[in-house]
Design a protein around this motif. Structure first.
Motif, PDB file in Angstrom:
ATOM      1  N   ASP A   1      -3.309   6.693   6.061  1.00 14.12           N
ATOM      2  CA  ASP A   1      -3.178   5.210   6.291  1.00 14.12           C
ATOM      3  C   ASP A   1      -3.809   4.605   7.462  1.00 14.12           C
ATOM      4  O   ASP A   1      -4.336   5.228   8.380  1.00 14.12           O
ATOM      5  CB  ASP A   1      -1.338   5.175   6.529  1.00 14.12           C
ATOM      6  N   GLU A   2      -3.969   3.187   7.372  1.00 14.73           N
ATOM      7  CA  GLU A   2      -4.854   2.393   8.684  1.00 14.73           C
ATOM      8  C   GLU A   2      -6.011   3.118   8.696  1.00 14.73           C
ATOM      9  O   GLU A   2      -6.520   3.507   9.682  1.00 14.73           O
ATOM     10  CB  GLU A   2      -4.055   2.371   9.824  1.00 14.73           C
TER      11      GLU A   2
ATOM     12  N   LYS B   1       0.699  -1.268  -0.002  1.00 14.78           N
ATOM     13  CA  LYS B   1      -0.209  -0.009   0.096  1.00 14.78           C
ATOM     14  C   LYS B   1       0.938   1.198   0.288  1.00 14.78           C
ATOM     15  O   LYS B   1       0.475   2.343  -0.475  1.00 14.78           O
ATOM     16  CB  LYS B   1      -0.793   0.042   1.205  1.00 14.78           C
ATOM     17  N   SER B   2       1.955   1.305   0.693  1.00 15.31           N
ATOM     18  CA  SER B   2       2.748   2.435   0.938  1.00 15.31           C
ATOM     19  C   SER B   2       3.117   3.103  -0.457  1.00 15.31           C
ATOM     20  O   SER B   2       3.015   4.245  -0.464  1.00 15.31           O
ATOM     21  CB  SER B   2       3.948   2.309   1.681  1.00 15.31           C
TER      22      SER B   2
HETATM   23 MG    MG Z   1       1.212  -0.154   5.474  1.00 14.18          MG
END
Ligand code: MG
Ligand code: ADP
Length: 483
Positions: A141-142, A48-49
């Motif tokens: 993120d998250e 994902k990053s």
């Molecule tokens: Mg991640």
């Protein structure tokens, strides 16, 4: 398509990879080329990053990355710096002077990626500076932390729409490994977007190398047999998760006596020791860890060969997140869930203590307000006594304190002696109907774990359906549909 060939150059130059994986390319194209918002659902370790780091390196303006975990920021940013990527983080562990310097660099465009926790947006100085510069991208993120129905709700995350407004509603990409269809809807809503403005990319539950197994357990003897069976069958690093610290310690003793060296990780251990255990595991010095769910966020160890849940987990979300740490190198790995009906009572107790009602919240809040000195002197014990707890497992006081902290109503901690009440009780915690809904939702999550165990269909298909990707083929690699 010039842009996408540039994206590939960036991938190659900074990250040293030859090609994109899964939907990365399409997501990056939508972000940089079309300037449109995305919600990315990819399993842990899916990559994902890169979906926001590559655009961040291509845009003129800066990228703000909202991330929930102070503990992870340092590692993430260090890893980026090693790749010559101009990134920084700002959180409460950074001195005011450094904070200022880093923020200035971001405003000046020298730093392209700035990692912050959402709490940062409570600080007027931060907001004032941020408004001075061009934000090309906001990465959340998250993102499941946005939703109360997710498994790790952070109230400040739910104010992201407000933060987006401060920043002039920048292009946004939200990323998570675990979001049920309800949570996906909530994420979009809390970002201040409508479903037609954002595209949802699901990558499905594509971890074919993870073999999913369950085993019905009645007693300690069977638990140990199952654990030793796994040790024999699967060589290499592994994690055994427990729900209760007491149980973890109990089994740690037995397993240790039997000659299996291992590390132990849970929330009651000192931070320094926890860090050391984690380091030894990552470096390969220690191959086995017995842990509670406090362990594992951000563990990017490629060769974990098995993850055992010695007690029933609280939700499919947390289960999926925890097993996602296995087999990141793509090699065969096994995830075993032990099902002991007795554990359900443990989990139901947990759920009860994690969901105090409105009256309870307001009583604890009143004690904090009126008995400041006694609270400062005696800590949570004083509150527990006033609330006359008979059950020593009752951790409702801790729940209230943690929620007040998450809502920014308190600052500091009782243990450190810098605890302060700085706000009033948020209306969300006074609303009994809402709190009851949350309780019901937690119980439903637990029921989904029971149904996972009882499933007569492929376990992977069960998990896929749960996260809203129906129609997945049977995996032939679980204890239901494989052999
Ligand atoms: Mg991640
Ligand atoms: P996630 O955030 O989805 O859990 P990460 O972004 O941390 O996953 O990526 C997991 C691992 O996969 C990292 O070690 C990363 O370097 C690697 N990775 C990501 N994309 C690629 C790619 N296109 N090619 C090779 N490796 C990749």
């Amino acid at each position: 398509m010039v842009i996408m060939s540039k994206a590939k150059d960036v991938l190659n130059k900074f990250f040293g990879f030859d090609s994109f994986r899964g939907k990365q390319e399409r997501i990056i194209e939508r972000t940089v080329n079309e300037n449109k918002h995305s919600l990315v659902l990819m399993p842990t370790g899916g990559g994902k990053s890169l979906c926001y780091q590559i655009p961040a390196l291509m845009f003129d303006g800066g990228t703000i990355v909202i991330s929930p975990l102070i503990a992870l920021m340092q590692d993430q940013v260090d890893a980026l710096k090693k790749k010559n990527i101009p990134a920084e983080f700002i959180n409460s562990t950074v001195t005011p002077k450094q904070r200022k310097a880093r923020l200035q660099k971001f405003v000046d465009g020298e730093v392209k990626l700035l990692y912050v926790t959402p709490e940062r947006f409570r600080k007027p100085d931060f907001v004032k500076e941020i408004k001075k510069t061009k934000i090309s991208l906001l990465a959340v993120d998250e993102a499941h932390c946005i939703s109360e129905w997710g498994h790790d709700f952070r109230p400040d995350y739910s104010r992201i729409a407000e933060f987006r407004e401060f920043m002039g509603n920048p292009l946004t990409i939200a990323l998570t490994a675990t979001a049920t269809p309800d949570v996906q809807k909530d994420i979009i809503d809390k970002l201040g977007l409508t479903p037609d403005q954002i595209e949802v990319f699901h990558q499905g539950i594509q971890r074919p190398n993870l073999r999913l197994e369950t085993v019905d357990i009645y007693d300690e003897k069977e638990t140990l047999e199952a654990i030793y069976g796994m040790f024999e069958k699967y060589k290499g690093p592994g994690i055994i998760y427990f729900s209760l610290i007491k149980k973890l310690e109990y089994y740690s003793q037995i397993i240790g006596d039997k000659g299996y060296r291992h590390g132990v990780y849970h929330g009651k251990l000192e931070a320094r020791r926890r860090k050391q255990t984690q380091r030894d595991f990552l470096s390969g010095k220690q191959d086995l860890i017995l842990a509670t769910n406090a362990f594992g966020m951000g563990i990017d160890k490629p060769d974990i060969r098995f993850v055992i849940h010695a007690e029933v987990p609280s939700s499919i979300e947390s289960y999926y997140q925890e097993i996602g740490r296995a087999g990141r190198d793509g090699k065969d790995s096994t995830c075993l869930m032990m099902y002991n009906q007795q554990d359900l009572y443990t989990q139901m107790e947990f759920i009860k203590w994690a969901n105090p009602n409105a009256e309870y919240y307001s009583q604890v809040f009143d004690i904090l307000k009126t008995d400041k000195d006694a609270v400062a002197a005696m800590g949570a014990d004083y509150i527990r006594e006033r609330m006359s707890h008979r059950d020593r497992n009752d951790f409702r006081v801790e729940t209230v304190l943690s929620m007040l902290d998450r809502y920014g109503v308190t600052e500091g901690t009782l243990e450190e002696g810098n605890f302060k009440l700085v706000g009033s009780l948020p209306h969300e915690l006074e609303d009994d109907k809402r709190l009851a809904e949350k309780l019901l939702s937690d119980n439903k999550k637990l029921l989904s774990v029971v149904n996972y165990f009882k499933s007569v269909d492929c376990r992977r298909t069960y998990i896929s359906d749960y996260f809203g990707f129906p129609g997945e083929k049977a995996c032939q690699n679980c204890d239901v549909c494989g052999d």
